[in-house]
Design a protein around this motif. Structure first.
Motif, PDB file in Angstrom:
ATOM      1  N   PHE A   1       0.854  -1.181   0.000  1.00 44.82           N
ATOM      2  CA  PHE A   1       0.000   0.000   0.000  1.00 44.82           C
ATOM      3  C   PHE A   1       0.884   1.222   0.000  1.00 44.82           C
ATOM      4  O   PHE A   1       1.992   1.208   0.554  1.00 44.82           O
ATOM      5  CB  PHE A   1      -0.899  -0.001   1.247  1.00 44.82           C
ATOM      6  N   SER A   2       0.422   2.289  -0.614  1.00 42.80           N
ATOM      7  CA  SER A   2       1.074   3.585  -0.442  1.00 42.80           C
ATOM      8  C   SER A   2       0.004   4.659  -0.506  1.00 42.80           C
ATOM      9  O   SER A   2      -1.065   4.460  -1.090  1.00 42.80           O
ATOM     10  CB  SER A   2       2.161   3.834  -1.489  1.00 42.80           C
ATOM     11  N   ASN A   3       0.310   5.790   0.105  1.00 41.56           N
ATOM     12  CA  ASN A   3      -0.670   6.863   0.214  1.00 41.56           C
ATOM     13  C   ASN A   3      -0.122   8.112  -0.450  1.00 41.56           C
ATOM     14  O   ASN A   3       0.762   8.779   0.090  1.00 41.56           O
ATOM     15  CB  ASN A   3      -0.982   7.120   1.691  1.00 41.56           C
ATOM     16  N   SER A   4      -0.636   8.418  -1.636  1.00 39.06           N
ATOM     17  CA  SER A   4      -0.215   9.635  -2.330  1.00 39.06           C
ATOM     18  C   SER A   4      -0.855  10.874  -1.714  1.00 39.06           C
ATOM     19  O   SER A   4      -0.421  11.992  -1.982  1.00 39.06           O
ATOM     20  CB  SER A   4      -0.595   9.561  -3.816  1.00 39.06           C
ATOM     21  N   ASP A   5      -1.890  10.661  -0.898  1.00 36.87           N
ATOM     22  CA  ASP A   5      -2.608  11.798  -0.311  1.00 36.87           C
ATOM     23  C   ASP A   5      -1.885  12.389   0.878  1.00 36.87           C
ATOM     24  O   ASP A   5      -2.105  13.549   1.212  1.00 36.87           O
ATOM     25  CB  ASP A   5      -4.010  11.358   0.135  1.00 36.87           C
ATOM     26  N   GLY A   6      -1.072  11.593   1.547  1.00 34.49           N
ATOM     27  CA  GLY A   6      -0.399  12.166   2.699  1.00 34.49           C
ATOM     28  C   GLY A   6       0.351  11.147   3.514  1.00 34.49           C
ATOM     29  O   GLY A   6       0.343   9.949   3.235  1.00 34.49           O
ATOM     30  N   GLU A   7       1.009  11.678   4.549  1.00 34.60           N
ATOM     31  CA  GLU A   7       1.683  10.813   5.518  1.00 34.60           C
ATOM     32  C   GLU A   7       0.640  10.062   6.320  1.00 34.60           C
ATOM     33  O   GLU A   7      -0.490  10.530   6.487  1.00 34.60           O
ATOM     34  CB  GLU A   7       2.474  11.651   6.513  1.00 34.60           C
TER      35      GLU A   7
ATOM     36  N   LYS B   1       4.641  -1.311  18.148  1.00 33.41           N
ATOM     37  CA  LYS B   1       3.876  -1.934  19.232  1.00 33.41           C
ATOM     38  C   LYS B   1       2.870  -0.927  19.807  1.00 33.41           C
ATOM     39  O   LYS B   1       3.052   0.286  19.645  1.00 33.41           O
ATOM     40  CB  LYS B   1       4.816  -2.374  20.354  1.00 33.41           C
ATOM     41  N   PRO B   2       1.861  -1.413  20.528  1.00 32.80           N
ATOM     42  CA  PRO B   2       1.012  -0.471  21.264  1.00 32.80           C
ATOM     43  C   PRO B   2       1.882   0.410  22.162  1.00 32.80           C
ATOM     44  O   PRO B   2       2.754  -0.086  22.882  1.00 32.80           O
ATOM     45  CB  PRO B   2       0.088  -1.389  22.072  1.00 32.80           C
ATOM     46  N   GLY B   3       1.645   1.693  22.103  1.00 39.12           N
ATOM     47  CA  GLY B   3       2.499   2.664  22.806  1.00 39.12           C
ATOM     48  C   GLY B   3       3.454   3.367  21.861  1.00 39.12           C
ATOM     49  O   GLY B   3       4.038   4.383  22.219  1.00 39.12           O
ATOM     50  N   ASP B   4       3.630   2.810  20.656  1.00 42.16           N
ATOM     51  CA  ASP B   4       4.462   3.443  19.627  1.00 42.16           C
ATOM     52  C   ASP B   4       3.577   4.196  18.646  1.00 42.16           C
ATOM     53  O   ASP B   4       2.369   3.947  18.546  1.00 42.16           O
ATOM     54  CB  ASP B   4       5.228   2.392  18.807  1.00 42.16           C
ATOM     55  N   VAL B   5       4.217   5.082  17.902  1.00 41.76           N
ATOM     56  CA  VAL B   5       3.570   5.641  16.723  1.00 41.76           C
ATOM     57  C   VAL B   5       4.541   5.463  15.553  1.00 41.76           C
ATOM     58  O   VAL B   5       5.747   5.639  15.718  1.00 41.76           O
ATOM     59  CB  VAL B   5       3.192   7.125  16.918  1.00 41.76           C
ATOM     60  N   ALA B   6       4.006   5.065  14.414  1.00 42.52           N
ATOM     61  CA  ALA B   6       4.807   4.964  13.196  1.00 42.52           C
ATOM     62  C   ALA B   6       4.400   6.074  12.247  1.00 42.52           C
ATOM     63  O   ALA B   6       3.215   6.415  12.141  1.00 42.52           O
ATOM     64  CB  ALA B   6       4.598   3.605  12.526  1.00 42.52           C
ATOM     65  N   LEU B   7       5.384   6.638  11.589  1.00 38.06           N
ATOM     66  CA  LEU B   7       5.145   7.691  10.594  1.00 38.06           C
ATOM     67  C   LEU B   7       5.599   7.159   9.242  1.00 38.06           C
ATOM     68  O   LEU B   7       6.783   6.876   9.052  1.00 38.06           O
ATOM     69  CB  LEU B   7       5.919   8.954  10.967  1.00 38.06           C
ATOM     70  N   ILE B   8       4.655   6.993   8.321  1.00 40.75           N
ATOM     71  CA  ILE B   8       4.973   6.513   6.970  1.00 40.75           C
ATOM     72  C   ILE B   8       4.837   7.684   6.015  1.00 40.75           C
ATOM     73  O   ILE B   8       3.731   8.221   5.843  1.00 40.75           O
ATOM     74  CB  ILE B   8       4.018   5.373   6.531  1.00 40.75           C
ATOM     75  N   PRO B   9       5.917   8.113   5.369  1.00 44.83           N
ATOM     76  CA  PRO B   9       5.826   9.301   4.516  1.00 44.83           C
ATOM     77  C   PRO B   9       4.932   9.079   3.295  1.00 44.83           C
ATOM     78  O   PRO B   9       4.696   7.948   2.863  1.00 44.83           O
ATOM     79  CB  PRO B   9       7.279   9.527   4.072  1.00 44.83           C
ATOM     80  N   ARG B  10       4.479  10.192   2.764  1.00 45.79           N
ATOM     81  CA  ARG B  10       3.651  10.180   1.557  1.00 45.79           C
ATOM     82  C   ARG B  10       4.359   9.402   0.447  1.00 45.79           C
ATOM     83  O   ARG B  10       5.536   9.645   0.158  1.00 45.79           O
ATOM     84  CB  ARG B  10       3.439  11.633   1.112  1.00 45.79           C
TER      85      ARG B  10
ATOM     86  N   ARG C   1       5.826   2.893  -0.310  1.00 46.50           N
ATOM     87  CA  ARG C   1       5.086   1.627  -0.363  1.00 46.50           C
ATOM     88  C   ARG C   1       5.435   0.794   0.883  1.00 46.50           C
ATOM     89  O   ARG C   1       6.594   0.738   1.301  1.00 46.50           O
ATOM     90  CB  ARG C   1       5.419   0.859  -1.633  1.00 46.50           C
ATOM     91  N   PHE C   2       4.398   0.164   1.439  1.00 42.22           N
ATOM     92  CA  PHE C   2       4.628  -0.639   2.643  1.00 42.22           C
ATOM     93  C   PHE C   2       3.596  -1.741   2.761  1.00 42.22           C
ATOM     94  O   PHE C   2       2.542  -1.706   2.131  1.00 42.22           O
ATOM     95  CB  PHE C   2       4.634   0.240   3.899  1.00 42.22           C
TER      96      PHE C   2
ATOM     97  N   LEU D   1       2.837  -4.762  15.175  1.00 42.56           N
ATOM     98  CA  LEU D   1       2.901  -4.818  13.716  1.00 42.56           C
ATOM     99  C   LEU D   1       4.350  -4.919  13.267  1.00 42.56           C
ATOM    100  O   LEU D   1       5.249  -4.337  13.886  1.00 42.56           O
ATOM    101  CB  LEU D   1       2.304  -3.546  13.099  1.00 42.56           C
ATOM    102  N   LEU D   2       4.563  -5.644  12.194  1.00 44.53           N
ATOM    103  CA  LEU D   2       5.814  -5.565  11.448  1.00 44.53           C
ATOM    104  C   LEU D   2       5.483  -4.836  10.155  1.00 44.53           C
ATOM    105  O   LEU D   2       4.695  -5.341   9.345  1.00 44.53           O
ATOM    106  CB  LEU D   2       6.366  -6.966  11.164  1.00 44.53           C
ATOM    107  N   VAL D   3       6.024  -3.644  10.015  1.00 44.20           N
ATOM    108  CA  VAL D   3       5.733  -2.825   8.838  1.00 44.20           C
ATOM    109  C   VAL D   3       6.940  -2.897   7.910  1.00 44.20           C
ATOM    110  O   VAL D   3       8.024  -2.416   8.247  1.00 44.20           O
ATOM    111  CB  VAL D   3       5.418  -1.370   9.237  1.00 44.20           C
ATOM    112  N   ARG D   4       6.746  -3.535   6.772  1.00 44.10           N
ATOM    113  CA  ARG D   4       7.817  -3.661   5.777  1.00 44.10           C
ATOM    114  C   ARG D   4       7.661  -2.514   4.784  1.00 44.10           C
ATOM    115  O   ARG D   4       6.626  -2.399   4.135  1.00 44.10           O
ATOM    116  CB  ARG D   4       7.723  -4.999   5.049  1.00 44.10           C
ATOM    117  N   THR D   5       8.662  -1.663   4.680  1.00 46.92           N
ATOM    118  CA  THR D   5       8.590  -0.514   3.787  1.00 46.92           C
ATOM    119  C   THR D   5       9.715  -0.598   2.765  1.00 46.92           C
ATOM    120  O   THR D   5      10.626  -1.422   2.876  1.00 46.92           O
ATOM    121  CB  THR D   5       8.730   0.815   4.555  1.00 46.92           C
TER     122      THR D   5
END
Ligand code: FE2
Length: 451
Positions: free
Chosen positions: A154-160, A182-191, A194-195, A170-174
């Motif tokens: 998936f990728s988001n052209s609309d935004g982060e 993990k719960p308590g974390d925040v992940a930031l995936i740039p615009r 693909r991940f 979660l294991l986020v493969r980018t």
């Protein structure tokens, strides 16, 4: 050293990940020694037969401090895909049917997803404001998934995307490598990155903010100095890791509010080396240094800002991502909980972790509470009575679990599914009824009222 990302057990992989530390840094990483060219980003023949690809997340001519870009060295160019076609996003929606709502709003957690629901198909949109095609505004979602994405990216052209799990790791493969979130974390995936989201537990739930505006940055600290709130060193970017998979892989893209789909004949997560700063991050929200009064009163809640999406007006954010964890309360002669307030901004509240003393007025993890522009809110009468009647004000550690706030400059419009959701509490206003009158009535006014 992380190399191929397609070979290891996901949980072992997640727990053994290495990271590059620092927010906004120009990092470089190679999964195979020698994959990263030295001294020239575009050599005549890139090392190891890789293809060079440039990736801009901000205008090329922005000031250096705003630049978001990367160079990738990949097995194949990401251009090797077929045509994209619109697909139905289900409950993951744009804002086309969203309507203004001035009432205070609250939702109970969404029900369990159907079997086989992954991160993308499990997204459910509350609403937002602005327009991704105009690169303004934001949107708020929750997700509930019981399956990993498989042969899909998936990728988001609309935004982060800011992903804040409250259940399930979660294991986020980018394209840039792997993140363990993990719960308590925040992940930031740039615009545009693909991940793929893989589940490390049977169920995964969380909140997602989508930022259509300028990329999120750490807030300025002003008189607080150089060390407060979120420390840039605590943001972790992945090291390069690639998939060498030659079978069909679906690419889903959110583009101007709609989902589109195409197919690669290989995994597009095939970046063997990269350098740049348009990269994903993971951040443990418990790392946040909370700031507040040491004498009396309250600092403005802007002191809880973890990341902010600025606008062209200094001090006015498209939205702020804020987080509240346990803290000492020491204010003397002060009404310690938030005072009653009406703000020009709008706030959406989500709960990541319930406090030990039980759910607060904000509800359970997965609940949502929205106070749009100038909606009056604050404690309910019973909380006000308990606070006002409290005996001595002693220093007190308050474990309030973990809450997140999306503080937005403009009112959020609500999707039809959010307005009509069975989980919506349609009698929410009842909680602010029945405040005791404490101001004494004057006999003269009572006499006037009686006429
Ligand atoms: Fe508020």
């Amino acid at each position: 050293m992380s190399t191929r990302s397609d070979q290891a057990d996901p949980r072992k992989t997640a727990e053994s990940l290495e990271y590059l530390h620092g927010f906004g840094n120009l990092h470089s990483s190679e999964a195979v020694p020698g994959a990263l060219p030295a001294g020239n980003s575009t050599p005549h023949r890139p090392p190891l037969g890789l293809y060079t690809e440039r990736f801009h997340g901000a205008s090329m001519t922005e000031p250096r401090g705003n630049s978001r870009q990367a160079w990738m060295y990949r097995i194949r160019p990401s251009a090797q895909h077929g045509p994209f076609s619109r697909i139905d996003g289900g409950t993951f929606r744009g804002l086309a049917d969203a309507q203004t709502e001035m009432n205070r709003s609250s939702w109970n957690p969404q029900p369990d997803p159907k079997p086989g629901t992954d991160f993308v198909s499990g997204l459910w949109t509350f609403g937002g404001h602005g327009d991704p095609a105009e690169r303004t505004g934001m949107a708020v979602h929750v997700y509930a998934a019981n399956a990993s994405m498989k042969d899909t990216v998936f990728s988001n052209s609309d935004g982060e995307m800011l992903i804040t799990p409250f259940e399930g790791a979660l294991l986020v493969r980018t394209e840039f490598g792997l993140l363990h979130v993990k719960p308590g974390d925040v992940a930031l995936i740039p615009r545009g990155v693909r991940f793929r989201v893989e589940l490390l537990d049977a169920m995964a739930r969380g909140y997602v903010a989508e930022n259509f505006g300028r990329p999120l940055v750490l807030p300025e600290l002003g008189p607080l100095g150089s060390t407060a709130l979120a420390d840039p060193k605590d943001f972790r970017a992945p090291v390069a890791a690639y998939e060498d998979v030659e079978r069909p892989v679906q690419a889903i893209v959110k583009y101007c509010g709609e989902l589109w789909s195409s197919t690669y004949d290989h995994s597009p997560l095939d970046v063997v080396a990269w350098h740049g700063n348009h990269v994903p991050y993971v951040y443990d929200l418990h790392s946040f240094m909370t700031v507040g009064t040491l004498s009396h009163g309250h600092a403005d809640p802007s002191v809880y800002t973890v990341l902010t999406s600025p606008t062209d007006t200094p001090g006015v954010a498209n939205f702020d991502f804020c987080s509240v964890v346990g803290r000492w309360e020491v204010a003397m002669d002060s009404f310690r909980p938030p005072y009653y307030h009406r703000n020009i901004g709008s706030e959406f509240v989500g709960i990541v972790k319930t406090p030990p003393f039980g759910p607060t007025m904000f509800g359970e993890p997965g609940a949502g509470m929205l106070h749009n522009m100038l909606a009056p809110h604050g404690l309910w009468p019973e909380g006000d009575v308990a606070t006002t009647n409290a005996a001595a004000l002693e220093p007190e550690w308050i474990d309030i679990g973990l809450a997140i706030f999306y503080d937005s400059r403009l009112p959020l419009k609500l999707t039809r599914q959010a307005l009509e959701s069975p989980q919506r509490q349609h009698d929410f206003d009842k909680h602010w009824q029945g405040f005791e009158r404490r101001f004494p009535r004057s006999p003269l006014q009572e006499d006037i009222n009686a006429r």
